[in-house]
Design a protein around this motif. Structure first.
Motif: not given
Length: 263
Positions: A191-197
């Motif tokens: 339901s949600l996509q979370l990306d941290a770079r």
């Protein structure tokens, strides 16, 4: 410090066994269910809980304060599945926010996740279960933990989960009001996509110096609406590490490549 991360009723595969010279044996699924039933506030009544109604389903777990403005519901919605990619620092922040707020959480199949970093962000290890080596079926282990915990972070080790199975686990999370965060693999239908770079560091000079902050660029994508992007900095403050929202990017008006560059 990771060997102390045993929740009440939880499991730490890295902790020494109480008897004998070897490590604690792998828990069976029946043992996990029994331990989940002993978790105060959730597990003791998990078997009797009815599925959540639509109103309750929008309730959200706490997250680092700086991350909340980037999330559609101001937190991770209870009963949802979140697909996570990128730096593990933000995962530590999620665990810290939930356990510091009184919730119970587990980490499955991620032996290298920095528990010390989570503690510095406020994590309460007595409410955190760590199963570093869940055996051949980490998805099933995570499914059992959803019965009694508020947040389960699952590392897939690069594997892909079939759509039919992901739907079954998602329905279980929804019915139990627990949130599943899936990292290092493919999970269809999240339901949600979370990306941290990692966006950069501050404080290091030419080969020496003291690290003052770590910056992350964060992108959040829901099933509807444009992505949300922002820059978060991880900074020490008065003996603990805190998240700071440095900038919140405006929603794009045209298609944008979702591949985040690492500066």
């Amino acid at each position: 410090m990771g060997s102390d991360a045993i929740s009440q009723g939880g499991v730490n595969r890295g902790a020494p066994a109480r008897r004998g010279g070897g490590r604690e044996g792998a828990p069976s699924l029946a043992e996990l269910r029994s331990r989940m039933a002993a978790v105060p506030g959730r597990g003791e009544s998990a078997a009797q809980r009815a599925p959540l109604g639509d109103g309750a389903r929008r309730a959200a777990l706490p997250v680092p304060t700086a991350l909340a403005p980037l999330l559609p519901d101001g937190g991770l919605v209870k009963g949802s599945v979140v697909a996570y990619t990128g730096a593990s620092s933000l995962l530590a922040g999620l665990l810290a926010a939930v356990t510091e707020g009184g919730g119970h959480a587990a980490v499955v199949g991620m032996p290298r996740l920095g528990l010390l970093a989570a503690v510095e962000m406020g994590a309460q290890l007595r409410r955190l279960a760590v199963i570093a080596d869940p055996g051949p079926d980490p998805v099933e282990v995570a499914a059992v933990l959803l019965d009694g915990l508020d947040l389960v972070v699952l590392g897939l080790g690069g594997a892909a989960v079939a759509p039919a199975r992901s739907r079954v686990i998602a329905a279980r999370a929804r019915n139990k009001g627990a949130t599943l965060v899936v990292a290092d693999g493919r999970w269809p239908g999240a339901s949600l996509q979370l990306d941290a770079r990692i966006a950069g560091y501050a404080g290091l000079g030419r080969g020496r110096g003291r690290l003052r902050s770590l910056g992350l660029t964060v992108e959040v994508r829901g099933k509807a609406g444009p992505p949300r992007r922002g820059r978060l900095d991880l900074c020490p403050n008065a003996g603990r590490v805190e998240w700071v929202l440095r900038e919140k990017a405006a929603p794009p008006v045209e298609a944008v490549d979702t591949q985040e560059a690492v500066s």
